[in-house]
Every structure is written in structure tokens, then in C-alpha cells.
Scaffold this motif. Structure first.
Motif, mmCIF file in Angstrom:
data_model
loop_
_atom_site.group_PDB
_atom_site.id
_atom_site.type_symbol
_atom_site.label_atom_id
_atom_site.label_comp_id
_atom_site.label_asym_id
_atom_site.label_seq_id
_atom_site.Cartn_x
_atom_site.Cartn_y
_atom_site.Cartn_z
ATOM 1 N N THR A 1 0.831 -1.204 0.000
ATOM 2 C CA THR A 1 0.000 0.000 0.000
ATOM 3 C C THR A 1 0.863 1.250 0.000
ATOM 4 N N THR A 2 0.289 2.327 -0.515
ATOM 5 C CA THR A 2 0.915 3.646 -0.469
ATOM 6 C C THR A 2 -0.187 4.683 -0.480
ATOM 7 N N ASP A 3 0.140 5.908 -0.092
ATOM 8 C CA ASP A 3 -0.856 6.965 -0.089
ATOM 9 C C ASP A 3 -0.831 7.736 -1.407
ATOM 10 N N ILE A 4 -1.983 8.334 -1.734
ATOM 11 C CA ILE A 4 -2.143 9.123 -2.956
ATOM 12 C C ILE A 4 -2.763 10.465 -2.592
ATOM 13 N N HIS A 5 -2.610 11.443 -3.496
ATOM 14 C CA HIS A 5 -3.038 12.794 -3.156
ATOM 15 C C HIS A 5 -3.895 13.453 -4.236
ATOM 16 N N SER A 6 -4.068 12.811 -5.385
ATOM 17 C CA SER A 6 -4.846 13.393 -6.475
ATOM 18 C C SER A 6 -5.435 12.281 -7.327
ATOM 19 N N GLU A 7 -6.384 12.649 -8.197
ATOM 20 C CA GLU A 7 -7.012 11.664 -9.084
ATOM 21 C C GLU A 7 -5.978 11.026 -9.999
ATOM 22 N N ALA A 8 -5.040 11.814 -10.511
ATOM 23 C CA ALA A 8 -4.007 11.277 -11.402
ATOM 24 C C ALA A 8 -3.126 10.276 -10.667
ATOM 25 N N GLU A 9 -2.822 10.549 -9.406
ATOM 26 C CA GLU A 9 -1.995 9.632 -8.622
ATOM 27 C C GLU A 9 -2.717 8.313 -8.362
ATOM 28 N N ALA A 10 -4.048 8.362 -8.255
ATOM 29 C CA ALA A 10 -4.809 7.129 -8.038
ATOM 30 C C ALA A 10 -4.572 6.157 -9.189
ATOM 31 N N ALA B 1 -5.430 11.560 5.725
ATOM 32 C CA ALA B 1 -6.480 12.104 6.590
ATOM 33 C C ALA B 1 -6.950 13.482 6.142
ATOM 34 N N PHE B 2 -6.028 14.340 5.752
ATOM 35 C CA PHE B 2 -6.412 15.692 5.340
ATOM 36 C C PHE B 2 -7.297 15.687 4.088
ATOM 37 N N LEU B 3 -7.302 14.584 3.332
ATOM 38 C CA LEU B 3 -8.027 14.524 2.063
ATOM 39 C C LEU B 3 -9.248 13.613 2.118
ATOM 40 N N CYS B 4 -9.662 13.205 3.313
ATOM 41 C CA CYS B 4 -10.723 12.194 3.429
ATOM 42 C C CYS B 4 -12.080 12.663 2.925
ATOM 43 N N ARG B 5 -12.271 13.975 2.733
ATOM 44 C CA ARG B 5 -13.550 14.481 2.246
ATOM 45 C C ARG B 5 -13.508 14.849 0.763
ATOM 46 N N GLN B 6 -12.369 14.618 0.102
ATOM 47 C CA GLN B 6 -12.222 15.019 -1.301
ATOM 48 C C GLN B 6 -12.949 14.019 -2.201
ATOM 49 N N THR B 7 -14.130 14.371 -2.635
ATOM 50 C CA THR B 7 -14.994 13.446 -3.375
ATOM 51 C C THR B 7 -14.331 12.917 -4.636
ATOM 52 N N GLU B 8 -13.749 13.776 -5.445
ATOM 53 C CA GLU B 8 -13.148 13.329 -6.706
ATOM 54 C C GLU B 8 -11.992 12.369 -6.464
ATOM 55 N N LEU B 9 -11.229 12.587 -5.404
ATOM 56 C CA LEU B 9 -10.127 11.679 -5.080
ATOM 57 C C LEU B 9 -10.662 10.314 -4.655
ATOM 58 N N LEU B 10 -11.692 10.308 -3.807
ATOM 59 C CA LEU B 10 -12.280 9.047 -3.362
ATOM 60 C C LEU B 10 -12.875 8.267 -4.525
ATOM 61 N N VAL B 11 -13.550 8.958 -5.402
ATOM 62 C CA VAL B 11 -14.156 8.290 -6.555
ATOM 63 C C VAL B 11 -13.082 7.760 -7.501
ATOM 64 N N ALA B 12 -12.028 8.542 -7.705
ATOM 65 C CA ALA B 12 -10.931 8.089 -8.576
ATOM 66 C C ALA B 12 -10.271 6.844 -7.997
ATOM 67 N N ALA B 13 -10.065 6.821 -6.693
ATOM 68 C CA ALA B 13 -9.488 5.638 -6.048
ATOM 69 C C ALA B 13 -10.425 4.447 -6.195
ATOM 70 N N ALA B 14 -11.713 4.677 -5.979
ATOM 71 C CA ALA B 14 -12.703 3.603 -6.110
ATOM 72 C C ALA B 14 -12.715 3.030 -7.514
ATOM 73 N N ASN B 15 -12.586 3.891 -8.502
ATOM 74 C CA ASN B 15 -12.666 3.463 -9.907
ATOM 75 C C ASN B 15 -11.501 2.595 -10.349
ATOM 76 N N THR B 16 -10.423 2.563 -9.567
ATOM 77 C CA THR B 16 -9.295 1.690 -9.916
ATOM 78 C C THR B 16 -9.609 0.229 -9.597
ATOM 79 N N GLY B 17 -10.614 -0.006 -8.762
ATOM 80 C CA GLY B 17 -10.941 -1.368 -8.345
ATOM 81 C C GLY B 17 -10.073 -1.882 -7.211
ATOM 82 N N LYS B 18 -9.140 -1.070 -6.744
ATOM 83 C CA LYS B 18 -8.274 -1.469 -5.637
ATOM 84 C C LYS B 18 -8.997 -1.288 -4.303
#
Length: 273
Positions: free
Chosen positions: A93-102, A116-133
Motif C-alpha cells: 500500500t501507499t498513499d495518494i493525493h490526487s485523481e491522477a496519482e490514483a 487524513a487531510f483529504l478524506c472528504r475530497q470526493t473526486e479523489l475518493l471516486v478516482a481511487a474507487a474506480n481503480t478497483g483497488k
């Protein structure tokens, strides 16, 4: 343990009733360092019957000072994490900070961690979800445990059920954190596995030196309380010599202290089951 975590740990010899461990250095400092830590922690976890995920940040984007070390370079850092996982047969595992990084990090690791500072960033959460990871969302220092349901919902509504949550303390004043252990059962009520970050929860941020402080002598206390209150997993940053670490050395556990702590936690886990 959820089905996606069982699949993640397939091939590891572990006790399925045990907690799982996410551990490694704060950041990729060198190939030699990540290899040394992964090898030693894997051996410890095998002896203790603990499922293990190797972690390291390929890039530190949230440093206090502009002069702080941020990484060896994105692709090199990610390659070294992937190589370490393959070498020792470990999920990573590693941390990510933007949709492109996902999208980029998903090519190298099994779990995407949302800081933690980015836990409310909707576009980041959705981008991470869309990877299937698997998506591990750290609870913001500024939000309550129950409110993390909304972060979980964002991932699930994007079509990804593989989500977990990590408690890492709540801001207390300007330069300290406290842990509210009510957050563990509250977040578990979302149906997501809950992890306790035993090292970042002991940070002392916003120091005038520009370097975050910490209380690593309390790592065992945080970990024991987390197991007693029902945490499914623990997150521990560790290093052979934290005083020489290039990031977050002030709150990391010295590697040679890890096995004794984990042995105590395994006994505690059996007592509270």
C-alpha cells in the motif's frame, strides 16, 4: 475478516482470527531499506500468525517544511514498493493525493491509502474507487468517526465495496492529537474494517522547527487500547533507526521493538475475542 481481505492475504500462513498489520517505513528512502524492513517484519508476522501488508509512501506531499524530504521520484518509489512486494510475496500500500496519482499508483500497489487531510475530497475518493483497488481512508483529524460513513458511501456508490477506515487521532489544540476510541466501534458500524494508526496518532504537528514531533514511547499503549476496543488491523511505521529516518522519525517504532509488542498484542487479541 471480509472476503476481499481474505483474498488479499491468500498465500500467507496466518491465524484468521488475528488482527492484520500494515507496517513499513514512512517513505521509500532506498531499495536496501525497504527490503530490510519488509523481510524482517514478514518474518515476525509469520512467527506471530499475523497477516501483513507492506507500506511505504512513494511521495510525501504534505510535509510541514518545504525543505523536507519528499521522495526519490514517483515512478522509482512506486517501482521499489512493487518490487518489495513481489520479492517477499506481500500485498502493498501507499498513499495518494490526487485523481491522477490514483490511476498511477494502482498499477503498482494493492491498497490505495487516502491521507487524513483529504478524506472528504470526493473526486479523489471516486478516482481511487474506480481503480478497483482496496481503498483505505484515514479519518481526518477534524472529523468524527460517525461522519466517515459519508466517505465510505462515496467509494461504494462509485461501485467499489472494497473499503476500510483508519483512525489516526483528532487535533487537540495546535500541536497535539488525542485518540477517541469510540471512533473504532462507530466506524466499524459502517461495515468497513477499521485500522488503528498507532504512530501518526502520536504526532505533535506544527512545531516551530518545521519538523513534526511525536511520542513513540506510547505506541504500545495506543495499540493495546485499539485491540481491546475492536480494531481489525494496526498501522505501524517502523525503521531500524528512527533518528536517521528521512520522514516522521519522531513517531516511528524502532524495528527491533516490534516483535515483542506484537506478541503482547496477539495475546491481548485472544483474551478479548
Amino acid at each position: 475478516m471480509t472476503e476481499y481481505l481474505k483474498s488479499l492475504f491468500e498465500g500467507q500462513d496466518y491465524d484468521p482470527n488475528n488482527f492484520f498489520l500494515i507496517a513499513g517505513p514512512c517513505v521509500v528512502e532506498s531499495e536496501a531499506l525497504v527490503s530490510e524492513i519488509a523481510e524482517k517484519v514478514k518474518a515476525i508476522c509469520q512467527r506471530q500468525g499475523i497477516p501483513y501488508v507492506f507500506k511505504a509512501s512513494y511521495k510525501k506531499a504534505n510535509r510541514t517544511s518545504a525543505s523536507s524530504f519528499t521522495g526519490l521520484g514517483d515512478e522509482l518509489g512506486l517501482e521499489l514498493i512493487k518490487k518489495t512486494g513481489q520479492k517477499f510475496g506481500l500485498p502493498t500500500t501507499t498513499d495518494i493525493h490526487s485523481e491522477a496519482e490514483a490511476a498511477l499508483a494502482a498499477q503498482y500497489v494493492d491498497i490505495l491509502q487516502i491521507p487524513a487531510f483529504l478524506c472528504r475530497q470526493t473526486e479523489l475518493l471516486v478516482a481511487a474507487a474506480n481503480t478497483g483497488k482496496i481503498v483505505n481512508i484515514k479519518k481526518g483529524q477534524f472529523v468524527s468517526g460517525p461522519s466517515m460513513q459519508f466517505a465510505v458511501d462515496k467509494v461504494r456508490k462509485a461501485g467499489n465495496e472494497k473499503v476500510m477506515l483508519t483512525e489516526r487521532g483528532t487535533t487537540f489544540g495546535y500541536q497535539d492529537l488525542v485518540v477517541d476510541y469510540r471512533n473504532i466501534p462507530w466506524m466499524a458500524a459502517t461495515g468497513a474494517p477499521v485500522v488503528m494508526d498507532c504512530t501518526h496518532s502520536l504526532q505533535q504537528p506544527n512545531q516551530t522547527t518545521g519538523v513534526t514531533g511525536g511520542n513513540p514511547q506510547l505506541i504500545g499503549t495506543i495499540a493495546k487500547a485499539a485491540i481491546a476496543t475492536g480494531a481489525h488491523g494496526l498501522f505501524i511505521e517502523t525503521h531500524p533507526d528512527p533518528s536517521c529516518a528521512l520522514s516522521d522519525g519522531a513517531n516511528m517504532l524502532r524495528l527491533d521493538l516490534l516483535e515483542d509488542l506484537l506478541a503482547q498484542l496477539v495475546r491481548l487479541r485472544k483474551a478479548v475475542l
